[in-house]
Design an enzyme around this catalytic site. Structure first.
Site, mmCIF file in Angstrom:
data_model
loop_
_atom_site.group_PDB
_atom_site.id
_atom_site.type_symbol
_atom_site.label_atom_id
_atom_site.label_comp_id
_atom_site.label_asym_id
_atom_site.label_seq_id
_atom_site.Cartn_x
_atom_site.Cartn_y
_atom_site.Cartn_z
ATOM 1 N N SER A 104 0.857 -1.170 0.000
ATOM 2 C CA SER A 104 0.000 0.000 0.000
ATOM 3 C C SER A 104 0.895 1.222 0.000
ATOM 4 O O SER A 104 1.914 1.247 0.689
ATOM 5 C CB SER A 104 -0.888 0.014 1.246
ATOM 6 O OG SER A 104 -1.795 1.092 1.199
ATOM 7 N N GLU A 111 1.396 17.634 -8.916
ATOM 8 C CA GLU A 111 0.094 17.665 -9.596
ATOM 9 C C GLU A 111 -0.969 16.856 -8.868
ATOM 10 O O GLU A 111 -2.090 16.790 -9.325
ATOM 11 C CB GLU A 111 0.248 17.136 -11.032
ATOM 12 C CG GLU A 111 1.164 17.938 -11.908
ATOM 13 C CD GLU A 111 2.663 17.654 -11.692
ATOM 14 O OE1 GLU A 111 3.481 18.371 -12.295
ATOM 15 O OE2 GLU A 111 3.013 16.735 -10.921
ATOM 16 N N SER A 112 -0.670 16.164 -7.804
ATOM 17 C CA SER A 112 -1.558 15.429 -6.914
ATOM 18 C C SER A 112 -0.935 14.112 -6.486
ATOM 19 O O SER A 112 0.023 14.118 -5.744
ATOM 20 C CB SER A 112 -2.966 15.241 -7.451
ATOM 21 O OG SER A 112 -3.821 14.895 -6.368
ATOM 22 N N HIS A 117 -2.960 -0.079 -3.755
ATOM 23 C CA HIS A 117 -3.150 -1.069 -2.698
ATOM 24 C C HIS A 117 -3.293 -2.402 -3.408
ATOM 25 O O HIS A 117 -4.146 -2.537 -4.290
ATOM 26 C CB HIS A 117 -4.374 -0.764 -1.834
ATOM 27 C CG HIS A 117 -4.383 -1.578 -0.587
ATOM 28 N ND1 HIS A 117 -3.689 -1.199 0.549
ATOM 29 C CD2 HIS A 117 -4.943 -2.762 -0.300
ATOM 30 C CE1 HIS A 117 -3.857 -2.130 1.480
ATOM 31 N NE2 HIS A 117 -4.616 -3.082 0.984
ATOM 32 N N CYS A 132 -3.545 17.224 -12.011
ATOM 33 C CA CYS A 132 -4.056 18.475 -12.541
ATOM 34 C C CYS A 132 -3.015 19.075 -13.475
ATOM 35 O O CYS A 132 -1.964 18.486 -13.711
ATOM 36 C CB CYS A 132 -4.379 19.442 -11.400
ATOM 37 S SG CYS A 132 -2.924 19.956 -10.452
#
Length: 164
Positions: A104, A111-112, A117, A132
């Site tokens: 995980s 950008e994020s 997982h 983004c």
């Protein structure tokens, strides 16, 4: 969520160090004003399929996939995703689970993020890729397909921040 609950999570108050404060000031100054047509705000919103949004968020399920317990391979694959998408890697954190060998973790991007997982005992992995700006998250799908060789892959796209 109450202010007290946010505070207990460490989110109630934010203080910037000098470098962060300077960066924020520079960002504010360079963003321009929203009312000036010659200067667009630097919020990194995108237009996709005629819709203005914060970015594309891909929900990806891999079925019948391989190498889902190989943490170094997963890290390398996430780095490849970041590169082909044209994103900026800030940090990767992956955690192995025992005894099944699942992994995980998240690649934090300017950008994020990309998160994973895995359930190697079921040959299944759940990923999400949200980006983004100029990044192209859809390019990650082929990297994941080549890396994990799933029998089946399911992809859903959400356009985040519509109407904001």
């Amino acid at each position: 969520m109450s202010h007290d609950a946010l505070f207990q999570l460490g989110m109630g108050s934010v203080s910037l160090n000098a470098a962060q404060a300077e960066d924020q000031t520079t960002a504010d100054a360079s963003a321009g004003s929203r009312g000036t047509p010659s200067q667009e705000p630097a919020d990194h919103f995108i237009e996709k399929d005629g819709i203005t949004c914060a970015g594309a968020h891909l929900i990806i399920d891999l079925f019948g996939a391989e190498r889902l317990d190989d943490i170094d391979y997963i890290s390398d694959t996430l780095r490849s995703c970041v590169e082909v998408a044209g994103a900026t890697l800030l940090h990767i954190h992956l955690h192995p689970f025992e005894p099944n060998g699942g992994v995980s973790g998240v690649a934090v991007l300017a950008e994020s993020h990309i998160s994973i997982h895995s359930w190697p005992e079921r040959s299944y992995a759940a990923l999400d890729v949200f980006m983004c700006g100029d990044a192209q998250p859809e390019r990650c799908v082929e990297v994941l397909r080549r890396a994990f060789r799933p029998e089946r892959i399911a992809v859903q796209e959400l356009l985040r921040g519509r109407g904001a």
